[in-house]
Design an enzyme around this catalytic site. Structure first.
Site, PDB file in Angstrom:
ATOM      1  N   LYS A  87     -32.239 -38.786 -21.628  1.00 34.88           N
ATOM      2  CA  LYS A  87     -31.625 -37.452 -21.632  1.00 34.88           C
ATOM      3  C   LYS A  87     -30.969 -37.202 -22.987  1.00 34.88           C
ATOM      4  CE  LYS A  87     -29.244 -35.261 -17.770  1.00 34.88           C
ATOM      5  NZ  LYS A  87     -28.076 -35.423 -16.889  1.00 34.88           N
TER       6      LYS A  87
HETATM    7  C1  E4P Z   1     -27.387 -32.717 -14.868  1.00 36.05           C
HETATM    8  O1  E4P Z   1     -28.225 -33.553 -15.073  1.00 36.05           O
HETATM    9  C2  E4P Z   1     -25.933 -32.945 -14.892  1.00 36.05           C
HETATM   10  O2  E4P Z   1     -25.681 -34.294 -14.595  1.00 36.05           O
HETATM   11  C3  E4P Z   1     -25.174 -32.169 -13.847  1.00 36.05           C
HETATM   12  O3  E4P Z   1     -26.015 -31.398 -13.037  1.00 36.05           O
HETATM   13  C4  E4P Z   1     -23.928 -31.532 -14.301  1.00 36.05           C
HETATM   14  O4  E4P Z   1     -23.340 -30.859 -13.224  1.00 36.05           O
HETATM   15  P1  E4P Z   1     -21.811 -30.400 -13.181  1.00 36.05           P
HETATM   16  O5  E4P Z   1     -21.707 -29.081 -13.864  1.00 36.05           O
HETATM   17  O6  E4P Z   1     -21.513 -30.276 -11.717  1.00 36.05           O
HETATM   18  O7  E4P Z   1     -21.013 -31.480 -13.847  1.00 36.05           O
END
Ligand code: E4P
Length: 221
Positions: A87
């Site tokens: 990522k």
């Molecule tokens: C995506 O891969 C992220 O880990 C995640 O969806 C972030 O979500 P949040 O806004 O609830 O922290």
């Protein structure tokens, strides 16, 4: 052609991941540095264990912010397990790192996407997944799902292979809307996945069926 919307769990918690995998509906897992920081143990060992449970794509995020650092960390993450997805954030260096890592055959999830323009660049850089953050846009009074709709349209127009991975999902309607729009994947925290099957009318209905059944058995006895 999309055959089914995939469901990923957005967590680094091994117990929660195992429980969702046991339901038989888990297609993958996404993690981020905030999620992994909450878990005990070494983060690389944890990622490997998650891969073993899921046997599907597991995203692990780089923490470097420069191109070279992202490549070093990304290559290390990719080597952890055959299911690892690297990522990278949707920055200038992140796009560049996505292009290089994708060119090496590594699956890349471009994260922290907040606009269709950013998503277009990630697709051009060969991303396997784009992660538009819907909840965080909703938080600042911008409709996150509208961004997803635009990304899906753009990707369809040009037959980009990049999969739309709806992230930052906060409630079941984000999942339902994503499915209606034809997004490829939704990643959701365990509590949101639980909300998908819990329905008060199902519980009341079941309770009444069982009461009626017991009453009838008592009369017959
Ligand atoms: C995506 O891969 C992220 O880990 C995640 O969806 C972030 O979500 P949040 O806004 O609830 O922290």
């Amino acid at each position: 052609m999309i055959l089914s919307m995939k469901i990923f769990a957005d967590t680094g918690n091994l117990k929660d991941i195992q429980a969702i995998a046991d339901l038989g509906i888990l297609d993958g897992v996404t993690t981020n540095p905030s999620l992994l920081a909450k878990e005990p143990g070494d983060f690389e060992d944890n990622l490997k264990k998650i891969c073993e449970i899921v046997k599907g794509p597991v995203s692990g995020e780089v923490t470097a912010t420069d191109y070279k650092g992202m490549l070093d960390q990304g290559r290390r993450i990719a080597k952890l397990h055959q299911y690892m997805v690297v990522k990278v954030p949707l920055t200038k260096d992140g796009i560049k790192a996505c292009k290089t890592l994708s060119g090496e055959g590594t699956k890349v999830n471009v994260t922290l996407c907040f606009s269709p323009a950013q998503a277009l660049l990630a697709a051009k850089a060969g991303a396997t997944y784009i992660s538009p953050f819907v909840g965080r846009l909703d938080d600042i009074s911008i409709n996150g799902m509208e961004m997803v709709r635009e990304i899906v349209t753009i990707y369809r127009n040009y037959h980009f292979k990049t999969e739309v991975l709806v992230a930052s999902a906060r409630h079941p309607m984000h999942v339902v809307e994503a499915a209606k729009m034809g997004a490829d994947i939704v990643t959701a925290p365990p509590k949101v996945i639980e909300m998908l099957y819990n329905h008060p009318l199902t519980n009341i209905g079941l309770e009444n069926f069982l009461k009626d059944w017991e009453k009838a058995q008592a009369v017959k006895a």
